[in-house]
Motif scaffolding. Structure first.
Motif, PDB file in Angstrom:
ATOM      1  N   VAL A 109       0.858  -1.190   0.000  1.00  0.00           N
ATOM      2  CA  VAL A 109       0.000   0.000   0.000  1.00  0.00           C
ATOM      3  C   VAL A 109       0.886   1.228   0.000  1.00  0.00           C
ATOM      4  O   VAL A 109       2.089   1.158   0.178  1.00  0.00           O
ATOM      5  N   GLN A 352       5.213  17.532  23.812  1.00  0.00           N
ATOM      6  CA  GLN A 352       4.225  16.455  23.979  1.00  0.00           C
ATOM      7  C   GLN A 352       4.640  15.222  23.210  1.00  0.00           C
ATOM      8  O   GLN A 352       4.411  14.103  23.623  1.00  0.00           O
ATOM      9  N   LYS A 360       1.875   7.391  21.736  1.00  0.00           N
ATOM     10  CA  LYS A 360       0.657   6.623  21.419  1.00  0.00           C
ATOM     11  C   LYS A 360      -0.204   7.382  20.423  1.00  0.00           C
ATOM     12  O   LYS A 360      -0.810   6.801  19.520  1.00  0.00           O
ATOM     13  N   GLU A 361      -0.257   8.694  20.610  1.00  0.00           N
ATOM     14  CA  GLU A 361      -1.047   9.492  19.660  1.00  0.00           C
ATOM     15  C   GLU A 361      -0.471   9.383  18.264  1.00  0.00           C
ATOM     16  O   GLU A 361      -1.203   9.232  17.283  1.00  0.00           O
ATOM     17  N   ILE A 363       1.222   6.963  17.029  1.00  0.00           N
ATOM     18  CA  ILE A 363       0.928   5.634  16.488  1.00  0.00           C
ATOM     19  C   ILE A 363      -0.482   5.605  15.946  1.00  0.00           C
ATOM     20  O   ILE A 363      -0.743   5.112  14.855  1.00  0.00           O
ATOM     21  N   PHE A 364      -1.405   6.181  16.722  1.00  0.00           N
ATOM     22  CA  PHE A 364      -2.800   6.156  16.287  1.00  0.00           C
ATOM     23  C   PHE A 364      -2.969   6.931  14.990  1.00  0.00           C
ATOM     24  O   PHE A 364      -3.625   6.490  14.062  1.00  0.00           O
ATOM     25  N   LEU A 365      -2.335   8.098  14.952  1.00  0.00           N
ATOM     26  CA  LEU A 365      -2.612   8.965  13.807  1.00  0.00           C
ATOM     27  C   LEU A 365      -1.991   8.449  12.531  1.00  0.00           C
ATOM     28  O   LEU A 365      -2.507   8.674  11.459  1.00  0.00           O
ATOM     29  N   CYS A 366      -0.852   7.759  12.635  1.00  0.00           N
ATOM     30  CA  CYS A 366      -0.219   7.349  11.395  1.00  0.00           C
ATOM     31  C   CYS A 366      -0.413   5.883  11.107  1.00  0.00           C
ATOM     32  O   CYS A 366      -0.097   5.428  10.020  1.00  0.00           O
ATOM     33  N   ASN A 367      -0.900   5.146  12.086  1.00  0.00           N
ATOM     34  CA  ASN A 367      -1.192   3.727  11.903  1.00  0.00           C
ATOM     35  C   ASN A 367      -0.003   2.976  11.344  1.00  0.00           C
ATOM     36  O   ASN A 367      -0.151   2.134  10.460  1.00  0.00           O
ATOM     37  N   ASN A 369       2.246   3.703   9.371  1.00  0.00           N
ATOM     38  CA  ASN A 369       2.621   3.887   7.972  1.00  0.00           C
ATOM     39  C   ASN A 369       3.847   4.786   7.920  1.00  0.00           C
ATOM     40  O   ASN A 369       3.818   5.883   8.446  1.00  0.00           O
ATOM     41  N   MET A 372       3.383   8.356   6.369  1.00  0.00           N
ATOM     42  CA  MET A 372       2.463   9.159   7.162  1.00  0.00           C
ATOM     43  C   MET A 372       3.149   9.636   8.433  1.00  0.00           C
ATOM     44  O   MET A 372       3.008  10.780   8.849  1.00  0.00           O
ATOM     45  N   LEU A 376       3.867  13.439   9.550  1.00  0.00           N
ATOM     46  CA  LEU A 376       3.373  13.934  10.840  1.00  0.00           C
ATOM     47  C   LEU A 376       4.481  14.614  11.625  1.00  0.00           C
ATOM     48  O   LEU A 376       4.312  15.704  12.159  1.00  0.00           O
ATOM     49  N   TYR A 379       6.090  18.405  10.979  1.00  0.00           N
ATOM     50  CA  TYR A 379       5.747  19.701  11.553  1.00  0.00           C
ATOM     51  C   TYR A 379       5.561  19.635  13.060  1.00  0.00           C
ATOM     52  O   TYR A 379       4.853  20.436  13.652  1.00  0.00           O
TER      53      TYR A 379
ATOM     54  N   GLY B 405      -5.384  -1.630  19.479  1.00  0.00           N
ATOM     55  CA  GLY B 405      -5.359  -0.285  18.923  1.00  0.00           C
ATOM     56  C   GLY B 405      -5.573  -0.232  17.429  1.00  0.00           C
ATOM     57  O   GLY B 405      -5.111   0.661  16.748  1.00  0.00           O
ATOM     58  N   TYR B 414      -8.407   2.668   8.358  1.00  0.00           N
ATOM     59  CA  TYR B 414      -8.869   4.044   8.554  1.00  0.00           C
ATOM     60  C   TYR B 414      -7.889   5.058   7.988  1.00  0.00           C
ATOM     61  O   TYR B 414      -8.247   6.201   7.727  1.00  0.00           O
ATOM     62  N   LEU B 415      -6.667   4.595   7.771  1.00  0.00           N
ATOM     63  CA  LEU B 415      -5.692   5.506   7.157  1.00  0.00           C
ATOM     64  C   LEU B 415      -6.070   5.819   5.720  1.00  0.00           C
ATOM     65  O   LEU B 415      -5.803   6.893   5.194  1.00  0.00           O
ATOM     66  N   HIS B 416      -6.704   4.847   5.071  1.00  0.00           N
ATOM     67  CA  HIS B 416      -7.110   5.071   3.686  1.00  0.00           C
ATOM     68  C   HIS B 416      -8.468   5.716   3.593  1.00  0.00           C
ATOM     69  O   HIS B 416      -8.743   6.484   2.684  1.00  0.00           O
ATOM     70  N   LEU B 421      -5.672  14.281   8.034  1.00  0.00           N
ATOM     71  CA  LEU B 421      -5.237  14.165   9.428  1.00  0.00           C
ATOM     72  C   LEU B 421      -6.324  14.621  10.381  1.00  0.00           C
ATOM     73  O   LEU B 421      -6.510  14.065  11.462  1.00  0.00           O
ATOM     74  N   ARG B 424      -8.728  11.952  11.397  1.00  0.00           N
ATOM     75  CA  ARG B 424      -8.152  10.963  12.302  1.00  0.00           C
ATOM     76  C   ARG B 424      -7.982  11.541  13.695  1.00  0.00           C
ATOM     77  O   ARG B 424      -8.138  10.839  14.693  1.00  0.00           O
ATOM     78  N   MET B 428      -9.422  10.204  17.231  1.00  0.00           N
ATOM     79  CA  MET B 428      -8.496   9.941  18.327  1.00  0.00           C
ATOM     80  C   MET B 428      -8.918  10.642  19.605  1.00  0.00           C
ATOM     81  O   MET B 428      -8.557  10.209  20.697  1.00  0.00           O
ATOM     82  N   GLN B 432      -7.907   9.611  23.410  1.00  0.00           N
ATOM     83  CA  GLN B 432      -6.790  10.349  23.987  1.00  0.00           C
ATOM     84  C   GLN B 432      -7.218  11.032  25.270  1.00  0.00           C
ATOM     85  O   GLN B 432      -6.478  11.080  26.244  1.00  0.00           O
ATOM     86  N   LEU B 437      -5.520   5.006  24.644  1.00  0.00           N
ATOM     87  CA  LEU B 437      -5.253   4.929  23.206  1.00  0.00           C
ATOM     88  C   LEU B 437      -4.974   3.536  22.683  1.00  0.00           C
ATOM     89  O   LEU B 437      -5.521   3.107  21.701  1.00  0.00           O
ATOM     90  N   GLY B 438      -4.072   2.816  23.288  1.00  0.00           N
ATOM     91  CA  GLY B 438      -3.680   1.550  22.682  1.00  0.00           C
ATOM     92  C   GLY B 438      -4.510   0.382  23.113  1.00  0.00           C
ATOM     93  O   GLY B 438      -4.217  -0.765  22.774  1.00  0.00           O
TER      94      GLY B 438
END
Lengths: 380, 510
Positions: A109, A352, A360-361, A363-367, A369, A372, A376, A379, B405, B414-416, B421, B424, B428, B432, B437-438
């Motif tokens: 992917v 942060q 953990k955040e 990881i969640f946001l980029c899954n 990848n 990604m 992230l 910035y 998680g 969900y990334l696709h 951002l 997502r 989250m 959070q 989270l996990g």
């Protein structure tokens, strides 16, 4: 600390010329981050092993540094050692080179690191002393063409002088030391007055192509033909590695239009035609390593990532006996090491992001990848 | 409750096949007599009398009546009058009542918007309150007659209708020039009587017991009889006791000889000053009691404080309502200061009742959220399901306590699905916020709307599902963070005469 983002090189039409000995494709493809060599570093995410040939499973997830002799960017470059690249390298080590060339296809992917795996493999080939024929992005050849000349060699085909010259320049820089060694077997006539004799070196041929822009596409074709013929011969002392990124462009559609507004089929482009000939495994003494890419591809749905979807029927048939290597997202360990690397490089500025919850955040946001994650952290 | 057939506007007009209920009720609806006369009865008999020769325009709920300035939510169907005096107002064989009559009916029943209270004066303004009472009485009688009696009174009632609704005098007078309306005690009393009578009629209409007809029953019946689609609840038809509708007013403060009753009348704010006087008297009383105790030596070492609990002082508006007169903010502050002073005294528990009269309980911010039940699936893993909506998207989520998680949206990664951002981050946020989270696996499905509203719907669904894994206090924290509040914003409709919901057409000078 100045850092280069990992540039989306597929979208860049021009290849940057870098005064470095190694393949300039690396400039665009590396995550260039600064590393001052720490002699006594006990970091988990880094390995001192500079030679890709020595990388093994225990180095998975770790970053290794390319020596500055190979790669000159702002600072040194690091690549993460990952399983798919290691797999292909191991195959390359064990392959029998008297057999027809094996084809390896990295697929996955979007953003999982197929191109980086390709780079790692190419670096391995380079360190082993192979001749690397690297096409940074085949998609660039089928879209946004500024000049299209009807070919002098065959009237039905079209030339792309600009792309061909850029590629020849890079090829020259990459394989500097091979050029004088390889001698041409045939005579090539360019115009009434110019021709290249058999027995002259490859370097001359390449120079010819660079200086005479009009015939550069044919020069490319000639180079490929020569290399293909010579690599399998018992007398040759080199192995040929063909690395193509975005190989699905060769069998896809193109956006270039002729003067009468009809679309040009990729087959009608000289560069593509010759490259396709190279991709056929009728030659021996080398390997073909390729990547599929949806990002730069034309008329492909975003969700397509399997070889069958991206290559299409024709592509699949021509590539048919190939070894598919899937490139997944980061595993836990790999993610961890990447995160530590960013921390070490002070890439993550936000307070942060340095905490556990921040991780953990992320990881969640980029899954998991890789691309990604990189975007992230860019910035933060 | 009688089985009332559903009221459709077209029920009686099926024979005509015309629709009078286009909202642009305008000149289109006025038709001439003769060939285009519309028969309003199912048996197609010719219309009787003047009443039904002209089709009447029935305005949509909330439109302005052309004759008076009363902004009435008029019934969107035709109210019928019985021939034989049955109470059953909604069966067949009815005649048409004019829209004016309907309004009058409504007036008689005091079925008015609460916002119309201030516009009742147009009725009373032509006359003194007595006349108002008269007209109200007339309207009331109209009601009685119209509901129960034979058609012989109809011409009479029509005239009355006209007098109330269509007097030219109304057009001429300037409403703003009159001061705040004054209702006499008799007027209010009359209103109360008529309200009671109207309540009984309504109970009869609905087939319920007139004796035990409560306010909730009234509200229910009115909502049934006068269905309104208006968003603003206070604009819908309501029928309430006059005490709630008419603002409280003071009776005349002086006797027939002109001498005021209250000794503080000439201060101008007699209730306020009398309250302060009373309060100070109590303060002095408490001090005197304290002195007495001290003298006897029984002064309590631990003063018994008044248990205030979770109460607050009356606000200025509430105090004004209590005293039925306006007070300034300085007056209010003085009052509060004096109350506080009373509270500081050790023996103030004597005046507990008085103090508590002037305090109000704070509303308990209880969680009204229904916590979804925690279920266990076959593998022994806890999971819970919840739904959420935002704009036009609907989402539902199954939260499993696996500890991976992972997220799946409509079967995809969900990334696709949410490549942006921001979406997502929305997903989250609940996890959070609770610091989980996990821990959970989420299996989401969403449909409708756009990308942002789908993300919002899923966020609400996730927060609701998480409630079953959290304690009460954490759930309360989520509620305060706004995670559990469904976003009420929907797309505002486009209005005619404007380009969009708010945007007007470009103004051209000529």
């Amino acid at each position: 600390i100045m850092s280069l983002h990992r540039l989306a090189f597929r979208l860049r039409p021009t290849v940057i010329q870098v005064r470095s000995l190694h393949s300039s494709g690396y400039v665009q493809q590396q995550e260039a981050v600064a590393v001052e060599p720490e002699p006594e570093s006990v970091s988990v995410f880094r390995t001192h092993e500079k030679d890709p040939a020595c990388h093994s499973d225990k180095h998975v997830g770790q970053f290794y540094t390319l020596s500055s002799a190979h790669m000159k960017t702002f600072n040194e470059t690091c690549i993460m050692v990952r399983q798919p690249a290691l797999e292909v390298i191991s195959y390359l080590k064990k392959a029998d080179y008297s057999q027809p060339a094996l084809r390896y296809v990295f697929y996955g992917v979007k953003g999982t690191g197929k191109t980086m795996s390709l780079c790692h493999t190419v670096h391995f080939c380079y360190t082993q002393g192979w001749l690397v024929l690297h096409v940074p992005d085949a998609h660039l050849w089928v879209k946004n063409c500024k000049e299209l000349l009807p070919s002098s060699y065959k009237s039905s085909r079209f030339d792309q002088p600009l792309e061909a010259t850029t590629w020849l320049r890079n090829f020259k820089i990459t394989n500097e030391h091979f050029l004088p060694r390889i001698k041409l077997k045939e005579r090539y006539v360019w115009t009434k007055r110019e021709s290249t004799e058999a027995g002259s070196s490859l370097g001359e041929l390449v120079d010819q192509g660079i200086s005479r822009v009009k015939s550069s596409s044919d020069v490319v074709g000639a180079v490929m033909k020569e290399l293909r013929l010579q690599s399998g011969q018992p007398g040759s002392d080199f192995r040929l590695a063909v690395a193509v990124d975005g190989v699905n462009a060769l069998w896809g559609r193109s956006t270039i239009k002729k003067e009468d507004k009809t679309t040009v089929d990729p087959e009608e482009l000289t560069l593509v035609y010759n490259l396709r000939k190279l991709m056929k495994n009728d030659w021996s003494g080398g390997a073909i390593v390729t990547t599929l890419s949806q990002t730069g591809s034309l008329y492909c749905p975003k969700s397509a990532y399997l070889p069958q979807d991206l290559l299409g029927e024709r592509g699949f048939d021509s590539m048919d006996p190939f070894i598919p290597v899937s490139v997944p997202n980061y595993s836990e360990k790999e993610f961890e090491s990447c995160y530590l690397y960013y921390m070490d490089r002070n890439w993550l500025q936000h307070p942060q992001s340095r905490t556990e919850e921040g991780k953990k955040e992320l990881i969640f946001l980029c899954n998991m990848n890789p691309s990604m994650f990189e975007r992230l952290c860019g910035y933060l | 409750m009688i089985n009332v057939p559903p009221l459709t506007p077209h029920r009686e007009l099926e024979t005509t096949g015309r629709n009078y209920f286009s909202w642009r009720a305008g000149s289109r609806l006025w038709r001439k007599n003769g060939a285009n006369t519309v028969y309003h009865r199912p048996d197609d008999s010719p219309p009787r009398g003047k009443l039904t020769t002209r089709p009447y325009r029935l305005a949509r709920a909330g439109s302005r009546c052309p004759f008076t300035l009363i902004n009435l939510p008029v019934i969107p169907f035709q109210l019928y009058q019985t021939k034989q005096g049955n109470n059953n107002i909604l069966t067949d064989k009815f005649t048409l009542i004019s829209a004016r009559k309907v309004r009058a009916l409504a007036l008689g029943h005091k079925i008015i918007c609460s916002g119309d209270v201030h516009q009742l004066p147009p009725l009373t303004r032509l006359s003194s309150p007595k006349m108002a009472a008269n007209s109200a009485r007339v309207v009331g009688s109209l009601l009685r007659k119209s509901v129960n009696f034979v058609s012989s009174t109809r011409p009479v009632t029509l005239q009355f209708c006209r007098r109330i609704c269509g007097t030219p005098a109304l057009h001429r007078k300037n409403l703003g020039a009159t001061g705040p309306e004054k209702f006499t005690a008799e007027f209010i009393q009359k209103q109360v009587e008529e309200f009671e009578i109207g309540k009984r009629h309504l109970a009869n209409m609905m087939g319920e017991d007139p004796e035990n007809f409560t306010q909730e029953d009234i509200d229910r019946s009115i909502a049934y009889l006068f269905p309104s689609g208006l968003f603003e609840k206070s604009a819908r038809p309501l029928m309430k006791h006059p005490v709630e509708i008419f603002p409280k007013q003071r009776a005349v403060q002086w006797g027939p000889d002109g001498r005021p009753f209250h000794f503080l009348f000439y201060t101008g704010k007699q209730s306020y000053y009398s309250l302060m006087h009373d309060l100070y008297g109590r303060v002095l009383k408490v001090e005197k009691h304290q002195d007495q105790l001290r003298a006897k030596g029984l002064f309590p070492t631990e003063p018994k404080q008044i248990a205030l609990g979770t109460s607050r002082w009356l606000t200025k508006e509430e105090l004004e309502a209590l005293l039925v007169e306006p007070i300034s903010s300085q007056d209010y502050e003085c009052f509060i200061q004096l109350m506080e002073r009373l509270l500081t005294m050790p023996c103030c528990s004597l005046e507990q009742q008085f103090v508590m009269n002037h305090r109000r309980q704070l509303e308990a911010q209880s969680m009204h959220q229904v916590v979804p039940p925690l279920q266990k699936d076959d593998a022994g893993v806890d999971f819970s399901t919840a739904e959420g909506r935002r704009k036009t998207s609907k989402g539902s989520v199954v939260v499993r306590d696996c500890g991976a998680g992972r997220l799946t949206v409509n079967g995809q990664d969900y990334l696709h699905y949410f490549s942006v951002l921001q979406d997502r981050e929305q997903l989250m946020f609940p996890l959070q916020f609770c610091g989980l989270l996990g821990r959970f696996d989420l299996d989401c499905s969403v449909s409708g709307g756009g990308r942002s509203s789908q993300a919002g719907a899923l966020r609400l669904a996730i927060s609701r599902a998480l409630l079953s894994f959290l304690s009460q206090s954490e759930g309360e924290a989520m509620r305060q963070a706004g995670l559990l509040t469904p976003d009420p914003r929907v797309r505002e409709r486009k209005k005619p005469g404007q380009e969009g919901a708010r945007r007007k057409f470009t103004w051209k000078k000529r």
